[in-house]
Design a protein around this motif. Structure first.
Motif, PDB file in Angstrom:
ATOM      1  N   MET A   1      -9.256   8.539  -0.117  1.00 25.52           N
ATOM      2  CA  MET A   1      -8.941   9.749  -0.879  1.00 25.52           C
ATOM      3  C   MET A   1     -10.215  10.327  -1.471  1.00 25.52           C
ATOM      4  N   THR A   2     -10.138  11.558  -1.953  1.00 27.57           N
ATOM      5  CA  THR A   2     -11.304  12.121  -2.624  1.00 27.57           C
ATOM      6  C   THR A   2     -11.385  11.551  -4.039  1.00 27.57           C
ATOM      7  N   ALA A   3     -12.566  11.658  -4.616  1.00 25.66           N
ATOM      8  CA  ALA A   3     -12.756  11.164  -5.981  1.00 25.66           C
ATOM      9  C   ALA A   3     -11.856  11.916  -6.952  1.00 25.66           C
TER      10      ALA A   3
ATOM     11  N   CYS B   1      -8.960  13.107  -6.347  1.00 23.69           N
ATOM     12  CA  CYS B   1      -7.602  12.581  -6.190  1.00 23.69           C
ATOM     13  C   CYS B   1      -7.455  11.298  -7.022  1.00 23.69           C
ATOM     14  N   ALA B   2      -8.442  10.404  -6.914  1.00 23.75           N
ATOM     15  CA  ALA B   2      -8.385   9.159  -7.683  1.00 23.75           C
ATOM     16  C   ALA B   2      -8.376   9.465  -9.176  1.00 23.75           C
ATOM     17  N   GLN B   3      -9.174  10.450  -9.587  1.00 23.12           N
ATOM     18  CA  GLN B   3      -9.247  10.812 -11.003  1.00 23.12           C
ATOM     19  C   GLN B   3      -7.907  11.374 -11.484  1.00 23.12           C
TER      20      GLN B   3
ATOM     21  N   VAL C   1     -12.147  -0.852  -5.299  1.00 19.45           N
ATOM     22  CA  VAL C   1     -12.394   0.480  -4.754  1.00 19.45           C
ATOM     23  C   VAL C   1     -13.857   0.624  -4.329  1.00 19.45           C
TER      24      VAL C   1
ATOM     25  N   VAL D   1     -16.687   3.543  -3.770  1.00 18.98           N
ATOM     26  CA  VAL D   1     -16.969   4.953  -4.038  1.00 18.98           C
ATOM     27  C   VAL D   1     -18.098   5.394  -3.111  1.00 18.98           C
TER      28      VAL D   1
ATOM     29  N   VAL E   1     -16.281   8.947 -11.818  1.00 17.27           N
ATOM     30  CA  VAL E   1     -14.993   8.420 -11.363  1.00 17.27           C
ATOM     31  C   VAL E   1     -15.063   6.891 -11.233  1.00 17.27           C
TER      32      VAL E   1
ATOM     33  N   CYS F   1     -12.956   6.053  -2.247  1.00 15.89           N
ATOM     34  CA  CYS F   1     -13.011   7.377  -2.879  1.00 15.89           C
ATOM     35  C   CYS F   1     -14.217   8.134  -2.353  1.00 15.89           C
TER      36      CYS F   1
END
Lengths: 177, 368
Positions: free
Chosen positions: B135-137, B139-141, B155, B157, B167, B248
């Motif tokens: 997922m994008t950062a 999205c994780a945030q 995770v 990054v 993030v 991420c």
């Protein structure tokens, strides 16, 4: 980008390669107090060595001991004679780059910012870590304060063996039971 | 002074759009603020860290608190905010085509349009990038800070700019382990104070390193990394595997310029600011004089710069609609510009300042 592996100067700079500044890098920036200074009084260490637009340390200091001035990308300059080591700059720094260190006999004491849960409790035995996150030595939590003005950045004070005073920067994160 | 009564329409209620609407309303101009989300604030409510800058930039205040303050201010001023409202069209005559709650469609005639549409996160393709857990950062945030759901236990990054390291820190705060932050370039990208706080929590930071593939059956189980050479090509024999259950991607953002393009705004390619972006002048006016661009659409920067750009455009638009005289407009924008300049200095900010100067010069040359 060619790097000369024989250049000790480059080898010693780790902020942009490992993520944390080396002691040599910090000493070159003049932000590491000597053992004599730390034995004489608690010393604020502002490990902020990159020009970013930021000055809350300056505005947080009631003594005017920290100066950033204009432009706000200047690195903070500390006047130890004005500093009372009140510690208000520790939670004020958005970069969590300020700690206070002192030496008393065989023990070193550090006050550092903390934004993880579960937080440590007074009297707890913890593991002190260096800037790369490596465990260095055991430590004991002396106090944890988090008044409203800290805006959720706790300030932890811990004691540990004096010989590790230069390397220690924080403690290891606790995990949930 | 003759005043325009058709409203100024602000598209996007993030930090830039909110500030633009606040300045317009403060000057007495009619304003409509539209946002496709069900809550205003853009990305501000996901920012749980303390902001940089100086006191007048709200330094030391956490992002979501700045968001709350802007919302309170816009409510106190009585700004007409329409949520769940997607703007899907805009023509050069300032007809704004809006779709409400995916049900009702209508057009608005605006006298000014301020585009504060933000930016879109980039992705980097690699084998396995469609596995659940990649997922994008951002999205994780959103998962951790808005929905309070942990996207993974361990995770990886990808990308060491400020977004990646912030993030990573917030994932640690949410209770995840971060296996590593990797960076293809020879130097880490984010502020040293951000990387240092993540590093001291024991997170390895690996430069000259890329992701080769993600592996797993139902979702991400492993990430395979490799060192890269000077041309960012993986070096054979350097592969290593990390056990992770989420990856991420924090590999930059691209301005969301679709509406500006529909309105006919001239664009310009500025790699330092995220790619193609509309040209704009010192008051954030695009090549279509009644269309302004503010925040990340006008070059990817930060919330603090986005807010100041929004103010600049809001003040100038209010002036151009007859709600502020020139002197007052100049006084207010001078303050804003001074605060903006303060944020675009130093090793990180200077590059953005120079790029922005190039945008202004190109605007002057192409459409004076």
């Amino acid at each position: 980008m060619p790097v000369n592996p024989d250049s000790p100067d480059l080898d010693e700079r780790t902020l942009k390669t490992l993520g944390a500044p080396s002691l040599a890098e910090l000493k070159a920036a003049g932000v590491v107090p000597s053992r004599e200074e730390m034995a004489a009084r608690p010393c604020v260490c502002v490990e902020c060595i990159e020009e970013i637009p930021c000055n809350p340390c300056e505005t947080s200091c009631p003594q005017g001991a920290l100066t950033v001035g204009q432009p706000i990308t200047n690195l903070p300059v500390l006047d130890r004679d004005k500093c009372t080591a009140c510690g208000l700059c520790i939670p004020a720094c958005p970069g969590l780059a300020v700690v206070i260190k002192s030496l008393e006999g065989n023990l070193a004491k550090i006050r550092f910012p903390w934004e993880y849960l579960p937080g440590p409790a007074k009297g707890e035995e913890v593991e002190m870590v260096d800037r790369l996150g490596n465990p260095v030595c055991p430590g004991t939590v002396v106090s944890v304060i988090n008044p409203a003005r800290n805006n959720r950045t706790a300030v932890v004070t811990a004691e540990f063996p004096a010989e590790h005073v230069d390397e220690v920067i924080s403690m290891r994160r606790k995990t949930w039971p | 002074m003759e005043r325009e009564t058709r409203p100024a329409v602000v598209v996007g209620a993030g930090p830039a759009g909110l500030c633009a609407a606040i300045e317009l309303k403060r000057a007495g101009a009619p304003v409509l603020l539209l946002d496709e989300n069900s809550k205003p604030g853009g990305q501000l409510f996901k920012q749980i860290h303390k902001f940089f800058g100086s006191q007048e930039h709200r330094a030391g205040v956490r992002g979501f608190e700045i968001g709350k303050d802007l919302l309170r201010e816009s409510l106190d001023l009585g700004i007409d905010v329409r949520l769940d409202t997607e703007v899907v069209g805009l023509d050069p005559n300032l007809n704004v085509w809006a779709v409400e709650a995916r049900k009702r469609s209508y057009t608005l005639e605006a006298s000014r349009v301020i585009l504060a549409t933000g930016a879109t996160e980039n992705a980097v393709p690699f084998p396995g990038w469609t596995l659940p857990g990649v997922m994008t950062a951002g999205c994780a945030q959103t998962l951790i800070n808005v929905h309070r759901v942990l996207p993974g236990r361990r995770v990886l990054v990808v990308g060491s700019g400020n977004v990646g390291v912030i993030v990573a820190y917030q994932l640690l705060q949410a209770g995840a382990e971060v296996a590593a932050v990797i960076e293809a370039a020879p130097a880490l990208g984010g502020y040293g104070v951000h990387t240092a706080k993540v590093r001291r929590a024991g997170v390895p930071m690996l430069v000259r390193t890329t992701i080769v593939r993600a592996e797993g059956s139902e979702g991400v189980e492993r990430a395979v990394l490799a060192e890269v050479d000077g041309k960012f090509k993986p070096v054979p024999g350097t592969e290593r595997t990390l056990e992770v259950d989420a990856i991420c991607l924090a590999v930059g953002l691209t301005p969301s310029i679709e509406l500006a393009a529909l309105a006919g705004c001239r664009t310009f390619f500025v790699p330092e600011l995220g790619g193609h972006m509309p040209l704009h002048d010192e008051f954030m006016r695009s090549s279509v004089p009644a269309v302004y661009v503010v925040g990340d659409i006008a070059g990817v920067e930060e919330a603090s710069t986005a807010m100041e750009e929004g103010r600049l455009a809001g003040i100038h638009a209010a002036h151009s609609m007859g709600y502020l005289d020139r002197e007052e407009m100049e006084r207010r924008t001078a303050d804003t510009r001074r605060r903006l300049r303060a944020l675009r200095q130093g090793v990180f900010g200077e590059k953005r300042f120079v790029a922005k100067e190039r945008v202004l010069a190109e605007k002057e040359k192409e459409c004076p």
